[in-house]
Design an enzyme around this catalytic site. Structure first.
Site, short mmCIF file in Angstrom:
data_model
loop_
_atom_site.label_atom_id
_atom_site.label_comp_id
_atom_site.label_asym_id
_atom_site.label_seq_id
_atom_site.Cartn_x
_atom_site.Cartn_y
_atom_site.Cartn_z
N HIS A 45 -1.00 1.89 8.85
CA HIS A 45 -1.05 1.53 7.43
C HIS A 45 -2.10 0.46 7.16
CE1 HIS A 45 1.06 -0.42 3.78
NE2 HIS A 45 0.57 0.75 3.38
N ARG A 46 -3.13 0.83 6.41
CA ARG A 46 -4.27 -0.07 6.15
C ARG A 46 -4.90 -0.52 7.47
NH1 ARG A 46 -0.93 -3.84 1.81
NH2 ARG A 46 0.24 -2.10 0.92
N GLU A 72 -4.47 4.83 7.43
CA GLU A 72 -4.31 4.94 5.99
C GLU A 72 -5.10 3.81 5.34
OE1 GLU A 72 -2.37 3.81 2.10
OE2 GLU A 72 -2.65 2.66 3.94
N ASP A 74 -6.94 2.40 1.20
CA ASP A 74 -6.90 2.48 -0.26
C ASP A 74 -8.31 2.34 -0.82
OD1 ASP A 74 -3.81 2.03 -0.50
OD2 ASP A 74 -4.53 0.36 0.71
N HIS A 87 -6.38 -2.87 -1.33
CA HIS A 87 -5.09 -2.38 -1.80
C HIS A 87 -4.70 -2.92 -3.16
CE1 HIS A 87 -0.67 -2.68 -2.28
NE2 HIS A 87 -0.69 -1.45 -1.79
N GLU A 155 -5.81 6.78 0.05
CA GLU A 155 -5.08 6.66 -1.20
C GLU A 155 -6.01 6.23 -2.34
OE1 GLU A 155 -1.52 4.15 -3.43
OE2 GLU A 155 -1.69 4.05 -1.25
N LYS A 157 -6.11 4.38 -5.45
CA LYS A 157 -5.23 3.34 -5.96
C LYS A 157 -5.42 3.14 -7.45
CE LYS A 157 -2.09 0.66 -4.26
NZ LYS A 157 -1.02 1.20 -3.42
N ASP A 284 2.78 -0.63 9.43
CA ASP A 284 1.90 -1.76 9.76
C ASP A 284 1.89 -2.02 11.26
OD1 ASP A 284 1.66 -2.13 7.00
OD2 ASP A 284 3.21 -3.68 6.94
#
Length: 294
Positions: A45-46, A72, A74, A87, A155, A157, A284
């Site tokens: 995640h990120r 992943e 954003d 994000h 993503e 955003k 994360d």
């Protein structure tokens, strides 16, 4: 002002050693009817954001060194039309924008030029080791992920703030070589909380795999299946029955809808999601999840 992150101490160790976590065995009766026992894909995640500043090249690189293929991230748009990887709607939490531009509150991403954002420190808030990390443009991020041989869950955003961002994102992906057959079949998913945004991506590039963030009512799932391939809810909102209901439907590319849940950072949550039959877990702390479900 330098912000201290609760995981910053762990970040000072190489990848932050995390003990192997074990849990209860998976019982077949806890799986959705007809579910096949598979190990969920672990998605960083990120980047490896539990151990490096989120959405930076450093976080993507750390995920790679830890052995994780999927990351992943954003995307948002600057005032002069550049796509950047960040994000929050504002730059206040994850950069030093508040100190660098004190008169520009509330420091919205869309109020700054790409050149201004490029001067910001996007790592010092997480810990001194990361000072000097930058907010990457989408082009730079794609280049790094490509170099690492990673796959990307991207993503869009707050699309309502950036009219036409779907077109801009697809154009950048195309120019950077991410819309050829090998990428669209195996290495790229574009997702958003905005159903209209996901629908726009599917309409403009039907070959791109898409995901809808959130947990629509079961009765509404068929309408979303017409333009998306994944339903990606919070892990706290799912049940085995919900996952089964999603997977009974076929998505935009004729395959069963998949479920990727977010954001799971502990072994118990990972094992619960696995028992429910999810296809992927966004986290994360990818090492913690990997150890819990493998």
């Amino acid at each position: 002002m330098v912000y201290a992150h609760p995981l910053a101490a762990a970040a000072t160790a190489l990848g932050a050693a995390v003990a192997l976590l074990s849990g209860p065995s998976v019982q077949a009766s806890e799986r959705p009817p007809g579910a096949v026992r598979t190990t969920p894909v672990v998605i960083a995640h990120r980047g490896a954001s539990g151990y490096a500043p989120e959405n930076t090249l450093a976080a993507a690189d750390l995920a790679d060194r830890m052995g994780f293929t999927w990351v992943e991230t954003d995307v948002q748009r600057t005032s002069d039309g550049e796509l950047v990887v960040v994000h929050d709607e504002t730059l206040a939490r994850t950069t030093d924008a508040e100190q660098r531009f004190p008169e520009r509150a509330p420091w919205r991403v869309g109020d700054f030029t790409a050149a201004e954002i490029a001067t910001l420190d996007a790592g010092g808030w997480f810990g001194p080791r990361w000072a000097g990390e930058r907010v990457p443009t989408l082009r730079r991020y794609l280049s790094r992920v490509e170099r690492n041989g990673q796959r990307l869950l991207l993503e869009i955003k707050r699309p309502e703030l950036y009219p036409g961002i779907e077109r801009d994102t697809l154009l950048t992906l195309d120019e950077e070589g991410w819309l050829d057959r090998s990428h669209t079949r195996r290495r790229l998913v574009v997702q958003s909380f905005g159903a209209d945004s996901v629908r726009a991506v599917h309409r403009q590039r039907p070959d791109v795999v898409t995901g809808l963030l959130g947990n629509p009512a079961v009765a509404e799932l068929p309408s979303y299946a017409a333009f998306t391939d994944q339903i990606n809810p919070s892990h706290t909102r799912i049940t085995a029955d919900y996952v089964a209901a999603v997977r009974r439907l076929r998505g935009a590319h004729g395959k069963p809808l998949r479920v990727h849940v977010w954001t799971v950072n502990d072994a118990a949550g990972a094992q619960r999601a696995e028992r429910f039959g999810v296809d992927g877990i966004i986290t994360d702390r990818p090492d913690v999840v990997r150890d819990a479900v493998r």
